[in-house]
Design an enzyme around this catalytic site. Structure first.
Site, PDB file in Angstrom:
ATOM      1  CB  SER A 168      95.214  50.534  76.860  1.00 13.56           C
ATOM      2  OG  SER A 168      94.046  50.373  77.621  1.00 13.56           O
ATOM      3  NE  ARG A 238      95.587  53.633  88.949  1.00 13.92           N
ATOM      4  CZ  ARG A 238      96.167  53.502  87.768  1.00 13.92           C
ATOM      5  NH1 ARG A 238      95.430  53.527  86.665  1.00 13.92           N
ATOM      6  NH2 ARG A 238      97.465  53.348  87.674  1.00 13.92           N
ATOM      7  CG  ASP A 334      94.839  42.468  77.794  1.00 11.83           C
ATOM      8  OD1 ASP A 334      93.904  42.672  78.590  1.00 11.83           O
ATOM      9  OD2 ASP A 334      95.244  43.319  76.972  1.00 11.83           O
ATOM     10  CG  HIS A 367      95.314  45.927  79.625  1.00  5.64           C
ATOM     11  ND1 HIS A 367      95.147  45.812  78.258  1.00  5.64           N
ATOM     12  CD2 HIS A 367      95.225  47.262  79.908  1.00  5.64           C
ATOM     13  CE1 HIS A 367      94.947  47.009  77.735  1.00  5.64           C
ATOM     14  NE2 HIS A 367      94.999  47.905  78.707  1.00  5.64           N
ATOM     15  CG  ASP A 368      99.073  47.702  83.643  1.00  8.18           C
ATOM     16  OD1 ASP A 368      98.474  48.353  82.770  1.00  8.18           O
ATOM     17  OD2 ASP A 368      99.114  48.049  84.840  1.00  8.18           O
TER      18      ASP A 368
END
Length: 399
Positions: A168, A238, A334, A367-368
């Site tokens: 990232s 967040r 992602d 993505h994580d």
């Protein structure tokens, strides 16, 4: 002059937890005779960089790996976090016998400039005024982060890094390292990233920044001095960002439409659904460990990132003639940094004559995925570093 000392806590005054016993963070302080030149035109001095190391540097200083952390990460890669007490954010990848093997490699990770875990940032004190920097802190960029890291690597007496690794925002730093210091990077592992931030990602970041700045407790960035903290705004930022780190399939598998501790809806605005409760927890826990102004600065740094812009819009020109070995990794689910972005990076590397391999990993974890237990990713990272080590002549006994 450069000073190195231990630090016992993060920069933000609300964070009072003690540093983990082992390993202790170090902080390199650069005085006024060694300013950090920033892209905005400011020479930042003095400043400090907080960092962690794992493993031992070999006599040849040829086994050093720099890990670059993502937006909300920090230097605590593989040790308990001093604020939350949770395991390091990449403990799945870093440690004895793991792909980034601390019994073989010397691992370094620093908190980026502009961060809030010991490196100089908007929550630090401005030495000229004696006040917290707040929004008086200069706007920083990904290249600024990498320049600061290079100064730290110089301080550690390391000329060439065996590898630079990150996902990232960390992957952006990896690519910038390869452009700015091509002779200092033997191998590079950029993960789930791109060479520039997309319009969609800039839009998501602006949403988060506006949430922070709309919170009355933000106080035009002077909340520390006024004894407040924009918890609600930062928490919402967040929550919104965290959705982009996941995938529809992962959310469905983990939560679906299941209720939270109830069988029927409350017909209110309580967290009826498990996914609502999960996001609220992500927001509330995040504000306990992160500075709101740092969030503004680091998201803006990502937005400004565009490697091709400094090479007349020709991305391949940025990598032309590089001798660095690359392994570019993406994940099928992602949608924050989709595979198309990684393929564009690979095409530019190929056009520039780089040695590059590419892996698209099938997973529904979004993505994580680069932070989670994905065996295929571990295997690829391990194989790439093993191959690069053999090419460089890193025998097991030398690592």
């Amino acid at each position: 002059m450069v000073k190195v000392q231990s630090i016992s806590g993060p920069a933000h005054p609300e964070h009072r937890a003690q540093e983990a016993d082992h390993p202790t963070s170090q902080v390199a302080t650069f005085d006024t005779d060694q300013p950090l030149p920033l892209d905005c035109g400011v020479d930042l001095a003095p400043f400090q960089i907080a960092y962690q190391t794992y493993g031992k540097l070999n006599p040849a200083k040829s086994n050093a790996i720099l890990i670059c952390h993502a937006l909300t990460g920090d230097q605590h890669v593989a040790n308990p976090h001093p604020v939350t007490g949770k395991p390091g954010w990449w403990v799945t990848l870093v440690g004895p016998g793991k792909p980034l093997d601390t019994s073989r490699y010397f691992i370094i990770c620093s908190n980026v400039i502009g961060g809030c875990m010991g490196s100089t940032g908007p929550a630090s004190t401005n030495p000229e005024t004696g006040r917290v920097w707040g929004l008086d802190f200069p706007v920083i960029t990904i290249p600024d982060m990498v320049r600061a890291q290079a100064m730290l690597i110089d301080r550690l007496g390391i000329d060439t890094l065996f590898s630079v690794v990150g996902g990232s925002m960390g992957g952006m730093q990896v690519l910038q390292w390869c452009v700015a210091y091509p002779k200092r990077v033997f191998s590079a592992l950029p993960i789930a990233c791109s060479t520039r931030h997309s319009a969609q990602n800039i839009a998501f970041h602006e949403l988060g920044r506006q949430a922070v700045m709309a919170d009355p407790d933000w106080r035009e960035g002077r909340y520390v001095e006024q004894g407040t903290h924009p918890r609600r705004g930062l928490g919402v930022a967040r929550m919104a960002a965290h959705i982009t780190y996941l995938s529809d399939a992962a959310l469905h598998r983990k939560f679906g439409r299941r209720m939270q501790d109830r069988e029927l809806p409350t017909f209110s605005f309580d967290a009826d659904f498990q996914v609502e409760s999960y996001l609220r927890h992500q927001g509330s826990s995040f504000v306990e460990r992160f500075d709101a102004n740092s969030y503004l600065y680091l998201t803006r740094a990502m937005d400004y990132f565009d490697i091709a812009a400094d090479h007349d819009g020709v991305l391949a020109a940025a990598f032309r003639g590089t001798r660095t070995r690359f392994c570019v990794v993406s994940f099928t689910s992602d949608w924050l940094f989709p595979t198309a972005e990684s393929r564009a990076t690979v095409h530019a590397l190929n056009a520039g004559g780089a040695r590059v391999s590419f892996a698209e990993i099938e997973t529904d974890r979004g993505h994580d995925a680069f932070l989670l237990d994905v065996p295929e990713f571990f295997d690829i990272a391990h194989a790439f570093l093993e191959s690069a080590g053999k090419t460089r002549g890193l025998a097991d006994a030398e690592r």
